[in-house]
Design a protein around this motif. Sequence first.
Motif, short mmCIF file in Angstrom:
data_model
loop_
_atom_site.label_atom_id
_atom_site.label_comp_id
_atom_site.label_asym_id
_atom_site.label_seq_id
_atom_site.Cartn_x
_atom_site.Cartn_y
_atom_site.Cartn_z
N GLY A 1 2.84 -17.28 -0.34
CA GLY A 1 4.07 -16.60 -0.10
C GLY A 1 4.65 -16.60 -1.81
N TYR A 2 5.93 -16.79 -2.10
CA TYR A 2 6.24 -16.82 -3.46
C TYR A 2 6.23 -18.15 -4.03
N GLN A 3 5.71 -19.29 -3.19
CA GLN A 3 5.37 -20.65 -3.93
C GLN A 3 4.34 -20.68 -4.72
N ASP A 4 3.24 -19.93 -4.15
CA ASP A 4 2.08 -20.01 -4.85
C ASP A 4 1.70 -19.04 -5.87
N GLU A 5 2.41 -19.16 -7.00
CA GLU A 5 2.15 -18.06 -8.12
C GLU A 5 0.92 -17.58 -8.27
N ARG B 1 -1.39 -16.79 -6.45
CA ARG B 1 -1.79 -15.83 -5.29
C ARG B 1 -1.05 -14.57 -5.32
N TRP B 2 0.00 -14.50 -6.23
CA TRP B 2 0.81 -13.35 -6.15
C TRP B 2 0.18 -12.01 -6.17
N PRO B 3 -0.95 -11.70 -7.08
CA PRO B 3 -1.44 -10.42 -7.10
C PRO B 3 -2.22 -10.21 -5.69
N GLU B 4 -2.80 -11.26 -4.89
CA GLU B 4 -3.49 -11.16 -3.88
C GLU B 4 -2.41 -10.91 -2.55
N VAL B 5 -1.52 -11.57 -2.73
CA VAL B 5 -0.50 -11.20 -1.51
C VAL B 5 0.13 -9.69 -1.75
N GLN B 6 0.64 -9.41 -2.99
CA GLN B 6 0.97 -8.27 -3.37
C GLN B 6 0.18 -7.11 -2.60
N GLU B 7 -1.20 -7.14 -3.11
CA GLU B 7 -2.23 -5.92 -2.70
C GLU B 7 -2.24 -6.17 -1.34
N ALA B 8 -2.18 -7.49 -0.42
CA ALA B 8 -2.31 -7.39 0.92
C ALA B 8 -1.04 -6.74 1.54
#
Length: 124
Positions: free
Chosen positions: A88-92, A94-101
């Motif tokens: 989520g937004y806490q783990d910066e 991982r942001w690119p991976e989360v956004q892509e997903a």
Amino acid sequence: DSKPGRGNWLDAELGYSGIWLNYIVRVNDARVELYISSRDAHENRQIFDQLYANKDKVESSLGQLLKWDNREGREICTIAMPVTSNGGYQDESRWPEVQEAMINAMIRFEEALRPFLSHVSTNS
């Protein structure tokens, strides 16, 4: 047309009065959802029920279960698709991976719902 806000969501009207697609990012997870918020709760439930009548087809095309929410006492109804439960937004980092997903999930989600949305009748 969507504008950035201070919340943890980004929405865009889908082309049907009162029906929105949302990206929602929370501390540790993310989801996409269809948000039904027309002028009155009765109409929202009618729209929801028309889509819910195709629940099995929609979920089968996605290969996953959705969260169908039309709780009593709420004016709005939602259909949500979890995207990630470990980012989520806490783990910066991982942001690119989360956004892509989330982008990929929204494309699939909208494609699965679109055939049934074209048959939804609204009073607006």
